[in-house]
Design a protein around this motif. Structure first.
Motif, mmCIF file in Angstrom:
data_model
loop_
_atom_site.group_PDB
_atom_site.id
_atom_site.type_symbol
_atom_site.label_atom_id
_atom_site.label_comp_id
_atom_site.label_asym_id
_atom_site.label_seq_id
_atom_site.Cartn_x
_atom_site.Cartn_y
_atom_site.Cartn_z
ATOM 1 N N TYR A 161 93.355 40.302 -52.325
ATOM 2 C CA TYR A 161 94.543 40.932 -51.761
ATOM 3 C C TYR A 161 95.751 40.415 -52.508
ATOM 4 O O TYR A 161 95.954 39.202 -52.587
ATOM 5 N N GLU A 162 96.543 41.336 -53.050
ATOM 6 C CA GLU A 162 97.732 40.951 -53.811
ATOM 7 C C GLU A 162 97.373 39.909 -54.883
ATOM 8 O O GLU A 162 98.065 38.899 -55.049
ATOM 9 N N LYS A 163 96.258 40.151 -55.557
ATOM 10 C CA LYS A 163 95.793 39.355 -56.701
ATOM 11 C C LYS A 163 95.246 37.982 -56.324
ATOM 12 O O LYS A 163 94.895 37.194 -57.209
ATOM 13 N N GLU A 164 95.183 37.681 -55.048
ATOM 14 C CA GLU A 164 94.638 36.394 -54.619
ATOM 15 C C GLU A 164 93.297 36.579 -53.902
ATOM 16 O O GLU A 164 93.119 37.533 -53.146
ATOM 17 N N GLU A 165 92.386 35.646 -54.097
ATOM 18 C CA GLU A 165 91.115 35.678 -53.395
ATOM 19 C C GLU A 165 91.346 35.349 -51.925
ATOM 20 O O GLU A 165 91.891 34.300 -51.591
ATOM 21 N N ARG A 166 90.903 36.220 -51.042
ATOM 22 C CA ARG A 166 91.104 36.014 -49.612
ATOM 23 C C ARG A 166 89.783 35.760 -48.881
ATOM 24 O O ARG A 166 89.793 35.487 -47.692
ATOM 25 N N GLY A 167 88.700 35.927 -49.571
ATOM 26 C CA GLY A 167 87.425 35.656 -48.926
ATOM 27 C C GLY A 167 86.315 35.671 -49.943
ATOM 28 O O GLY A 167 86.387 36.369 -50.964
#
Lengths: 113, 115
Positions: B50-56
């Motif tokens: 999400y938005e270039k970041e790993e969220r899971g």
């Protein structure tokens, strides 16, 4: 961890008849969402219906409806007036307070003309 | 509007090789999830971005990695391929992602065969 169980590997129905696919799940969460997805031989996973756990009213989408029993942790899908195009794998899925969907193993539905 | 697109459609690799799969989400969607579907099973969660970041991240080895680009498209990389990596890899597009419960819309998948 959440688990989703679909106890019917295969089901069949006559065209124009009604069929019900079963799904049970296990979770300790109180807020969650449940889904039925359809996957035809083309492989594309298509959303059929979505149910929010906080809603007591069962979701309905045209010929598709669910019977959501929160206390029993049961979420069955009823397909009315079955059509040949309904033939596919049907997956029940759970999403709680995280980012992932947890899927069952699927039920293969055959529609006989 | 175009749906979720994935490329390539099919891919054949040999053990030990590396593979990159690509996904473009629905226009306006900012999150992508990746799933692995082994024949006869339901999809298993690999990653969400999400938005270039790993969220899971699911229970997959470090050989699996992913990234998301400024245009919200995503790549899934698998190194040192094993026979057991043969599967259909599905990408799902989510409007917000992160800790939201927006509906996930799936692409047609990439069929990976490892020989």
């Amino acid at each position: 961890a959440q688990t989703v169980t679909q106890s019917q590997p295969e089901m069949s129905v006559q065209e124009a008849e009604t069929v019900t696919l079963s799904c049970t799940y296990d979770t300790s969460e109180s807020d969650y969402y449940l889904f039925w997805y359809k996957q035809p031989p083309s492989r594309q996973m298509i959303l059929v219906i979505r149910q929010e756990a906080y809603k007591q009213q069962n979701a309905t989408e045209n010929r598709f409806s669910v019977n959501f029993q929160k206390a029993a942790k049961s979420f069955s899908l009823k397909i009315s007036d079955s059509q040949l195009g309904d033939a596919a794998m049907y997956f029940c899925a759970f999403q709680g307070g995280s980012e992932k969907l947890v899927f069952g193993k699927g039920t293969k539905l055959t529609v006989n003309p | 509007d175009a749906g979720v697109t994935q490329s390539p459609t099919h891919l054949i690799k040999t053990r030990g090789q590396q593979v990159t799969l690509r996904c473009s989400p629905i226009s306006g969607h900012k999150s992508v999830s990746w799933y692995q579907q082994v024949l006869g099973q339901g999809p298993q969660f690999i990653f969400q971005y999400y938005e270039k970041e790993e969220r899971g991240r699911g229970n997959f080895p470090d050989r699996f990695s992913a990234r998301q680009f400024p245009n919200y498209s995503s790549e899934l990389n698998v190194n040192a391929l094993l026979l057991g990596d043969s599967a259909l890899y599905l990408c799902a597009s989510i409007r917000r992602g992160g800790w939201s419960t927006d509906t996930q819309y799936f692409g047609p998948g990439t069929r990976l065969t490892v020989l």
